[in-house]
Motif scaffolding. Sequence first.
Motif, PDB file in Angstrom:
ATOM      1  N   VAL A  73      46.414   6.806  23.475  1.00  0.00           N
ATOM      2  CA  VAL A  73      45.555   7.096  24.616  1.00  0.00           C
ATOM      3  C   VAL A  73      44.428   8.034  24.211  1.00  0.00           C
ATOM      4  CG1 VAL A  73      45.452   8.163  26.903  1.00  0.00           C
ATOM      5  CG2 VAL A  73      47.391   6.702  26.287  1.00  0.00           C
ATOM      6  N   ILE A  74      44.738   9.039  23.409  1.00  0.00           N
ATOM      7  CA  ILE A  74      43.718  10.010  23.027  1.00  0.00           C
ATOM      8  C   ILE A  74      42.604   9.355  22.221  1.00  0.00           C
ATOM      9  CG2 ILE A  74      44.939  10.715  20.910  1.00  0.00           C
ATOM     10  CD1 ILE A  74      43.950  13.588  21.534  1.00  0.00           C
ATOM     11  N   ASP A  75      42.950   8.359  21.383  1.00  0.00           N
ATOM     12  CA  ASP A  75      41.925   7.636  20.629  1.00  0.00           C
ATOM     13  C   ASP A  75      41.089   6.768  21.550  1.00  0.00           C
ATOM     14  OD1 ASP A  75      42.828   8.739  18.244  1.00  0.00           O
ATOM     15  OD2 ASP A  75      44.270   7.127  17.912  1.00  0.00           O
ATOM     16  N   ALA A  76      41.732   6.165  22.559  1.00  0.00           N
ATOM     17  CA  ALA A  76      40.996   5.349  23.520  1.00  0.00           C
ATOM     18  C   ALA A  76      40.022   6.197  24.327  1.00  0.00           C
ATOM     19  CB  ALA A  76      41.978   4.635  24.443  1.00  0.00           C
ATOM     20  N   MET A  77      40.469   7.372  24.749  1.00  0.00           N
ATOM     21  CA  MET A  77      39.587   8.264  25.491  1.00  0.00           C
ATOM     22  C   MET A  77      38.413   8.704  24.643  1.00  0.00           C
ATOM     23  SD  MET A  77      40.718   8.486  28.544  1.00  0.00           S
ATOM     24  CE  MET A  77      42.202   8.315  29.560  1.00  0.00           C
ATOM     25  N   ARG A  78      38.671   8.960  23.368  1.00  0.00           N
ATOM     26  CA  ARG A  78      37.600   9.369  22.469  1.00  0.00           C
ATOM     27  C   ARG A  78      36.590   8.238  22.277  1.00  0.00           C
ATOM     28  NH1 ARG A  78      40.522  10.398  18.405  1.00  0.00           N
ATOM     29  NH2 ARG A  78      40.963  12.574  18.949  1.00  0.00           N
ATOM     30  N   ALA A  79      37.088   7.012  22.157  1.00  0.00           N
ATOM     31  CA  ALA A  79      36.193   5.868  21.986  1.00  0.00           C
ATOM     32  C   ALA A  79      35.350   5.637  23.238  1.00  0.00           C
ATOM     33  CB  ALA A  79      37.010   4.618  21.657  1.00  0.00           C
ATOM     34  N   ILE A  80      35.950   5.838  24.415  1.00  0.00           N
ATOM     35  CA  ILE A  80      35.207   5.664  25.668  1.00  0.00           C
ATOM     36  C   ILE A  80      34.127   6.729  25.798  1.00  0.00           C
ATOM     37  CG2 ILE A  80      35.405   5.810  28.179  1.00  0.00           C
ATOM     38  CD1 ILE A  80      38.119   4.459  27.939  1.00  0.00           C
ATOM     39  N   ASN A  81      34.465   7.965  25.441  1.00  0.00           N
ATOM     40  CA  ASN A  81      33.492   9.043  25.530  1.00  0.00           C
ATOM     41  C   ASN A  81      32.334   8.832  24.560  1.00  0.00           C
ATOM     42  OD1 ASN A  81      34.946  10.384  27.519  1.00  0.00           O
ATOM     43  ND2 ASN A  81      36.163  11.537  26.022  1.00  0.00           N
ATOM     44  N   GLU A  82      32.649   8.303  23.373  1.00  0.00           N
ATOM     45  CA  GLU A  82      31.596   8.086  22.378  1.00  0.00           C
ATOM     46  C   GLU A  82      30.622   7.006  22.805  1.00  0.00           C
ATOM     47  OE1 GLU A  82      33.569   7.271  18.738  1.00  0.00           O
ATOM     48  OE2 GLU A  82      34.127   9.367  18.348  1.00  0.00           O
ATOM     49  N   THR A  83      31.122   5.973  23.459  1.00  0.00           N
ATOM     50  CA  THR A  83      30.249   4.887  23.914  1.00  0.00           C
ATOM     51  C   THR A  83      29.668   5.141  25.299  1.00  0.00           C
ATOM     52  OG1 THR A  83      32.191   3.721  24.768  1.00  0.00           O
ATOM     53  CG2 THR A  83      31.459   3.177  22.537  1.00  0.00           C
ATOM     54  N   ASP A  84      30.103   6.248  25.936  1.00  0.00           N
ATOM     55  CA  ASP A  84      29.619   6.635  27.260  1.00  0.00           C
ATOM     56  C   ASP A  84      29.802   5.492  28.258  1.00  0.00           C
ATOM     57  OD1 ASP A  84      26.492   7.726  28.768  1.00  0.00           O
ATOM     58  OD2 ASP A  84      28.560   8.377  29.130  1.00  0.00           O
TER      59      ASP A  84
END
Length: 294
Positions: free
Chosen positions: A87-98
């Motif tokens: 989940v933490i990696d998914a959240m990071r990927a979502i934040n990076e792509t805005d």
Amino acid sequence: MVALCGGTLEGFSFFPCLSDPHGRSNFCLKLALVMLHLTYVALLFAFDKEFIQKTNQHAWYTAAYLLLLVATLAQYFITSGSSPGYVIDAMRAINETDASGNRATSTSTSVTCTYCNVMQPPRAKHCHDCDKCVLQFDHHCVWLGTCVGQGNHCRFWWYICSETALSLWTGTLYILYLKSHIPKPWWSYAVLILLLAGLSICLLFLLLLLLFHSYLILTNQTTYELVRRRRILYLRNIPERIFPFSKGACRNLYDFCCARSSMYRMEPLPTAQELEEKLRPYTCSDVLSCRCCC
């Protein structure tokens, strides 16, 4: 020849590597599994002289068997080293792509995990062995040393499939040797029968595991959702005969095998209208139009 999967074995203190998530050694488990495979094959070459003669006459037969052995072990290490999707990696990927739309979808029905303090979307669960929240958590596999989740469920299925084929082939070779007319000492019978009995148990477990996960794939479920359905908050009020995340057998199979554009998919909960549609009984026209597959 099987990678036994499941949780910890509580109460067996004389097996600390399996009963203690922090004390067991993943390296020792991997070494034990590799040695188990090599032992079965080495004893086959050591006892069965006809198999060695067949190797000289039909090298392709033995080469195919050994190729399956190598492919199975390679698939094991690839699966054990893969990420189940955290989940933490998914959240990071979502934040990076805005991706504001994705964020709104994933957080609208999310809860905060009390163990790692991250937003936990539907179908995610905190794994106490990995100490992380896993997307579409299925189960923690002790012999793999990792969780089975959204990111590696497909690899896990192919690994179980190759293990099943290898065990079936090996068992067949053992049976053919026992039925051959080659003179054999009594102790070789005892050793091979014991090995064949253990292999038969493993093969039965593998076949059941393969069928079970094939069913989960076709219905877009996970082991955790199936076993703990009444304890999962977002599934508690949904009838048991309804698979809320299923899109039809064909679509589920396509998403599982082919739709790998992103390993961080967060599936939203179905709407009330979608649940009513799933509750609608099948008619003759639905059967002819393959409603269950689409």
